[in-house]
Design a protein around this motif. Sequence first.
Motif: not given
Lengths: 252, 251
Positions: A140, A170-171, A173-174, A246, A248-250, B93
């Motif tokens: 991530g 930023a990490t 979601p991972q 989170v 946004w990442r998915y 985020w």
Amino acid sequence: MKMLKQTLPSILVLAAVVAVWWAVVVLTKSVIFPTPGEVVKGTLELARDGTLWEHIGASLFRVGAGFGLAVLFAIPLGLWMGWVHGAFVTLNPLFQILRPISPIAWIPIAILWFGVGNASPIFLIFIASVFPMIVQTTVGVHTIEKRFLRAAENFGVPRGKLFRRVVFPATLPQIIVGMRIGLGVAWLVVVAAEMIALRSGLGYMIIDSRNAGNRYDLVIAGMIIIGLIGLALDGFMRLLENMKSVRWRYVH
Amino acid sequence: MFINTKIEIQNVRKGFASDKGRLDVITDLEFKVGDGEFVAIVGPSGCGKTTLMNIIAGFLAPDSGAVQVDGVARNGPNSKGIMITQQGSVFPWLTVRENLLFGLPENMPEREELAAKYADLVGLEGFENNYPHELSGGMLKRAEIARALVVKPEILYMDEPFSALDALMSLRMQNELLRILAKERHTVLLITHDVEEAIHLADRILVLSPRPARIQAAFDVVLPRPRRVSSPEAQELRVAILKELGVTEPV
């Protein structure tokens, strides 16, 4: 209506499995293998005398403790390894070697070090769930897009804020993906661990039911309960993926 | 008109190692940008515009030569000059409000009011608590501009800022930018491949040559504002710039 349309086929499949199971047991006149009705009856029996809840509670406690420790250990370590290149090249080979070892293989060592109390399964769950979380967290950090780091650099914010406002979110979601994997493995492992060394928990319940009088109705009841709780745990982790910070990442 | 020099690019050279040996991207580049001036740089794609912008903004060091801002050699980026790129870098985020607060010191008493003020300025009032993925492309650009302006930068580095938007939205954002700059004067360095955008916005247009980039021609845009890009004078300028870029139109 749409919901019904989507869930109906899966419900039908479940119903078919139960029906076939029931029919086969009745037709073969098996004396050991239980019918679905007998499984439900056995489950209710255990639920009424309270042992079922004790076993579930024991298993959940071990998973909670082992997984919780793994989270506390893996996330800071993964962030550090992701951010500091020296830490990554130093520690990553070790974790890559430890990671493919099945947690089951650690059972003898766990018994040697921690005996047959609660500490053994907690240690095994820790071992099982810590590596996927370290790896996902590190990945991530490594995959944070450069444009975001540049923007942060441009505004010249202090280091603590950079971590709090950019690197960690930023990490995240991972990290959540890692936690889902970690919790899934933890649940697999607790059952296996309880089959070997312990006198409580769902794994013990299964083995004990077989050893003490071939109560296969309770064996199957234990299996189904394990499946349902595993599903619920994963559903709980999925709720984390719905947090707006989170999404946004998915979504892409 | 622009008496004080804000940015001075002195003999900048930059190259990269490639399979075929050294590849010069920029050679002997020299120009000045006045305080409060809006300079647009146009050039063929792949000519090193973005590399140049990264050097000026401090993200890349030149191989030789120097960049001075306010007479001081620059080493590294800082919040005196904020970069806005085509891709954008609004943090997905954080909400719009949190993005605007990002560059402001935590102990600044008026940071909330400032963030709200700039959200209003770019027309994002009512969207402060939305996340970027809930916004359209144009609104995302507005958020990025607001996040840059809220830290009161003296310089805006805009690298193809509106190229990812559709033509209509790009025009709208150009007007928005002019409206905002009329309220708050900034020195702006704009990189674009859109000649009309450059004519619409800039005080001066520099045309870069193909790689290795150097300044091939410079045009002062003396058209009164608000500008009509369809006016004969503007079109004449457009033809002249396109000619420098090697594009001729049938007469």
